[in-house]
Enzyme design. Structure first.
Site, PDB file in Angstrom:
ATOM      1  N   PRO A  89       0.571  -1.224   0.136  1.00  0.00           N
ATOM      2  CA  PRO A  89      -0.134  -0.189  -0.034  1.00  0.00           C
ATOM      3  C   PRO A  89       0.859   1.376  -0.077  1.00  0.00           C
ATOM      4  O   PRO A  89       0.226   2.113  -0.328  1.00  0.00           O
ATOM      5  CB  PRO A  89      -0.753  -0.220   1.203  1.00  0.00           C
ATOM      6  CG  PRO A  89      -0.523  -1.327   1.921  1.00  0.00           C
ATOM      7  CD  PRO A  89       0.710  -1.914   1.243  1.00  0.00           C
ATOM      8  N   GLU A 116       0.500  -7.399   8.960  1.00  0.00           N
ATOM      9  CA  GLU A 116       0.327  -6.080   9.263  1.00  0.00           C
ATOM     10  C   GLU A 116       1.500  -5.309   8.516  1.00  0.00           C
ATOM     11  O   GLU A 116       1.784  -4.270   8.000  1.00  0.00           O
ATOM     12  CB  GLU A 116       0.952  -5.654  10.740  1.00  0.00           C
ATOM     13  CG  GLU A 116      -0.204  -5.972  11.685  1.00  0.00           C
ATOM     14  CD  GLU A 116      -1.588  -5.759  11.166  1.00  0.00           C
ATOM     15  OE1 GLU A 116      -2.232  -4.581  10.801  1.00  0.00           O
ATOM     16  OE2 GLU A 116      -2.464  -6.850  11.099  1.00  0.00           O
ATOM     17  N   ASP A 168      -7.229  -1.634 -26.973  1.00  0.00           N
ATOM     18  CA  ASP A 168      -7.426  -1.762 -25.665  1.00  0.00           C
ATOM     19  C   ASP A 168      -7.573  -0.435 -25.000  1.00  0.00           C
ATOM     20  O   ASP A 168      -6.835   0.543 -25.484  1.00  0.00           O
ATOM     21  CB  ASP A 168      -6.637  -2.412 -24.586  1.00  0.00           C
ATOM     22  CG  ASP A 168      -7.065  -3.931 -24.488  1.00  0.00           C
ATOM     23  OD1 ASP A 168      -8.449  -3.985 -24.622  1.00  0.00           O
ATOM     24  OD2 ASP A 168      -6.391  -4.619 -24.093  1.00  0.00           O
TER      25      ASP A 168
HETATM   26  C1  JBZ Z   1      -1.699  -3.385  -1.834  1.00  0.00           C
HETATM   27  C2  JBZ Z   1       0.114  -6.779   4.254  1.00  0.00           C
HETATM   28  O1  JBZ Z   1       0.112  -7.072   2.835  1.00  0.00           O
HETATM   29  C3  JBZ Z   1      -0.688  -6.335   2.060  1.00  0.00           C
HETATM   30  C4  JBZ Z   1      -1.779  -5.655   2.219  1.00  0.00           C
HETATM   31  C5  JBZ Z   1      -2.480  -4.619   1.444  1.00  0.00           C
HETATM   32  C6  JBZ Z   1      -1.889  -4.247   0.245  1.00  0.00           C
HETATM   33  C7  JBZ Z   1      -0.793  -5.172  -0.302  1.00  0.00           C
HETATM   34  C8  JBZ Z   1      -0.158  -6.130   0.716  1.00  0.00           C
HETATM   35  S1  JBZ Z   1      -0.483  -4.661  -1.713  1.00  0.00           S
HETATM   36  N1  JBZ Z   1      -2.382  -3.632  -0.891  1.00  0.00           N
HETATM   37  C9  JBZ Z   1      -1.903  -2.745  -2.995  1.00  0.00           C
HETATM   38  O2  JBZ Z   1      -1.435  -2.966  -4.041  1.00  0.00           O
HETATM   39  O3  JBZ Z   1      -2.539  -1.867  -2.892  1.00  0.00           O
END
Ligand code: JBZ
Length: 251
Positions: A89, A116, A168
């Protein structure tokens, strides 16, 4: 093109990749995908991949050593990868442009986070940290699949008909025009459910112009932000001017 995916849930990756266009490309050998179970790179009897966070707090963190060992094993077996992608994230946004850049690489490793998060020291081994968007997910497996799908379809030979890749919507910078198939009229239905006459006319110049107008009108209506980056031909620019003129004072 080679992909390695490191995950604690290999089944989450294997089943989706076996289906459809990517599945066929893997069967043909156009794509070479290996899914690596992170637990196979542990050394303890219980195959533990996570631990409590230093400093306290809720949840667990993925331990660094199994991930380092997985990366070393991949490199020993398949050579130094062109990129090591951490799905996270905190990553920069994965876009069609990023998909194009990564599709020119020979070998990409994906590290899927869980819990986490991942021990910060793993970031030293990643060449990119990417996110598919701003929503809360339980792990990096679905983002990795999204990215692999978008990247792999740009690899020559993966999609059977190269024309569909070129046309596309995000490659062209516009949303798609409406598609119809038979029947031309739904039995017992109203006029509203008829296929537009122009598509049945056989007039290919008119069909092309209608499709351009529909794609432009939808994009102007739903995703005007895309129009700034779109490369429009003369005819499309003219249609867009008409559409903008016609919309004045209508919003
Ligand atoms: C991603 C804890 O592992 C995670 C949690 C959320 C997450 C990812 C990995 S990768 N969100 C995204 O690509 O937005």
């Amino acid at each position: 093109m080679k992909f390695d995916i490191v995950t604690i849930f290999p089944a989450m990756i294997e089943q989706p990749l076996a289906a459809g266009i990517l599945g066929r490309a893997i069967e043909r050998g156009t794509l070479d995908v290996k899914v690596r179970d992170l637990r196979d790179f542990t050394t303890d009897r219980h195959r533990v991949v996570d631990d409590v966070p230093y400093g306290g707090g809720p949840g667990m963190v993925l331990k660094p050593e199994p991930i380092f060992r997985a990366l070393d094993a991949i490199e020993a077996e398949r050579g130094r990868p062109s990129a090591v992608v951490m799905t996270s994230p905190q990553g920069t946004r994965f876009t069609q442009e990023e998909a194009q850049r990564l599709s020119r690489m020979a070998h990409i490793v994906f590290l899927c986070g869980r819990y986490e998060g991942v021990d910060e020291r793993v970031r030293e081994r990643a060449t990119e940290e990417l996110s598919i968007g701003d929503y809360v997910l339980s792990g990096g497996e679905l983002p990795a699949l999204v990215m692999i799908d978008a990247i792999a379809r740009l690899v020559p030979g993966v999609v059977g008909d190269e024309r569909s890749v070129a046309e596309d919507s995000f490659s062209r910078g516009l949303l798609d025009f409406p598609q119809y198939t038979r029947p031309a009229r739904m039995t017992g239905s109203a006029e509203a459910l008829k296929v537009p006459d122009v598509l049945l006319s056989g007039n290919h110049a008119e069909i092309r112009r209608w499709r351009k107008r529909e794609a432009l009108s939808r994009t102007l209506d739903r995703r005007p932000d895309l129009l700034t980056g779109a490369s429009l031909d003369e005819e499309e620019q003219e249609i867009l001017r008409e559409l903008k003129g016609a919309s004045h004072g209508r919003d």
